[in-house]
Scaffold this active site. Structure first.
Site, PDB file in Angstrom:
ATOM      1  N   GLU A  45      45.807  40.264  41.231  1.00 25.26           N
ATOM      2  CA  GLU A  45      45.087  39.698  42.151  1.00 25.26           C
ATOM      3  C   GLU A  45      43.399  39.973  41.464  1.00 25.26           C
ATOM      4  OE1 GLU A  45      43.730  38.307  46.313  1.00 25.26           O
ATOM      5  OE2 GLU A  45      43.694  40.065  46.350  1.00 25.26           O
ATOM      6  N   LYS A 136      43.920  31.090  46.477  1.00 26.32           N
ATOM      7  CA  LYS A 136      44.244  31.615  48.063  1.00 26.32           C
ATOM      8  C   LYS A 136      43.261  30.666  48.972  1.00 26.32           C
ATOM      9  CE  LYS A 136      44.094  36.058  49.849  1.00 26.32           C
ATOM     10  NZ  LYS A 136      43.705  37.435  49.233  1.00 26.32           N
ATOM     11  N   CYS A 170      47.807  38.190  47.413  1.00 32.04           N
ATOM     12  CA  CYS A 170      47.374  39.518  48.582  1.00 32.04           C
ATOM     13  C   CYS A 170      48.773  39.189  49.261  1.00 32.04           C
ATOM     14  CB  CYS A 170      46.294  39.723  48.068  1.00 32.04           C
ATOM     15  SG  CYS A 170      45.650  40.660  49.126  1.00 32.04           S
TER      16      CYS A 170
END
Length: 316
Positions: A45, A136, A170
């Site tokens: 990430e 994200k 994540c």
């Protein structure tokens, strides 16, 4: 042998907040992975150009603090604008080596004005084509001080030999509904990217694998004090309270039965390679399939908005 896929877990450190140097390191890693005949290579990430570690060590939530403003500006300058072709060299290498790539970047999104940054997971197929850029959905805790929330446009899956591959960033992996969206698209190889910690990967990797009856690849980065470039703004302030190791890796692979194929690997830099067999997916789906024979869409049903969000719509 379309059922066999050789995957590579690129557990490396960035040249922190140095876009050009980190790109070069990524390119070298792709070449090294190609020498091992890797067919899918995954990076951690926000690897390009790095995770915002300073927030936890410079009073990141303090309002109007000059230190944080200057580091943030440096971060934005070193983030990636996909539309400007800043991933072209990566795409060329993917095509040259017939290798699919998942790469975690900080994206300076042109369609949102070009000043805010998004933690994005980019999928490049084996033809060198960018097929999805997943921003994200929800930055985690102090990440919200520097990252903007994304949208559902990148909730996509992609064919790769017999596999159908998708991915999340994540702590998005803890969000049941985005996981369910990918399952519903036929995902059977799940990619979970992390900034770097076995604390994150050691439990959820096996959990998602067992829940989905899919392979799960978790890839984390490394970060040590010596990985901070000397020209980093306010470096002494960042390092003053930073531990010697900020990210210890923990990259791993779980099989469709939830057992380890590769247990978390710590403190080792390089490409971790492993062959996986698609037939194991069918074996484990025999008794549980979360969106197939073990689902009740007449009772529970998920709706997903995959429109790319923008503040302004123009009609010329």
């Amino acid at each position: 042998m379309n059922n066999i896929l050789k995957v590579g877990l690129a557990q490396i450190s960035p040249v922190w907040l140095d876009k050009e140097a980190t790109l070069k390191k990524i390119e070298h890693t792709i070449v090294a992975a190609a020498e091992q005949k890797t067919e899918l290579l995954v990076f951690g990430e926000a690897l390009l150009p790095g995770y915002p570690f300073w927030l936890a060590h410079t009073n990141g939530a303090s309002w109007d603090l000059k230190v944080n403003k200057e580091i943030h500006a440096h971060y934005v300058r070193n983030s990636i604008q996909v539309e400007a072709g800043e991933l072209n060299s990566i795409c060329t290498l993917a095509k040259t080596h017939k290798m699919a790539i998942y790469l975690g970047i900080m994206e300076r999104a042109k369609d949102r004005g070009g000043h805010s940054i998004y933690c994005s997971l980019v999928y490049i197929n084996e033809k060198g084509e960018i097929k999805s850029v997943h921003r994200k959905l929800q930055p985690t805790y102090d990440e919200r001080l520097t990252w903007a929330p994304g949208d559902g446009n990148g909730l996509q899956v992609h064919p790769l030999k017999d596999f159908t591959v998708g991915g999340l960033n994540c702590w998005e992996n803890w969000m049941p509904l985005p996981r369910a969206a990918l399952y519903g698209l036929g995902e059977n190889l799940h990619i979970a990217v992390w900034p770097g910690s076995d604390y994150n990967t050691k439990d959820i990797t096996r959990f998602i694998a067992r829940e989905s009856r899919s392979y799960v690849i978790s890839v984390s980065s490394l970060m040590r004090k010596e990985d901070f470039p000397k020209n980093t703004p306010h470096l002494s302030k960042i390092l003053e309270n930073a531990p010697d190791v900020l990210a210890n890796g923990g990259s791993c692979i779980a099989g469709p039965d939830g057992e380890w194929v590769v247990a978390p690997i710590l403190h080792k830099e390089g490409v971790i390679c492993q062959k996986i067999d698609f037939n194991r997916v069918y074996e484990e789906r025999q008794n549980f399939d979360p969106v197939g024979h073990y689902s009740r869409p007449d009772v529970t049903n998920l709706q997903v908005n995959r429109e790319r969000q923008s503040t302004v719509t123009f009609k010329d």
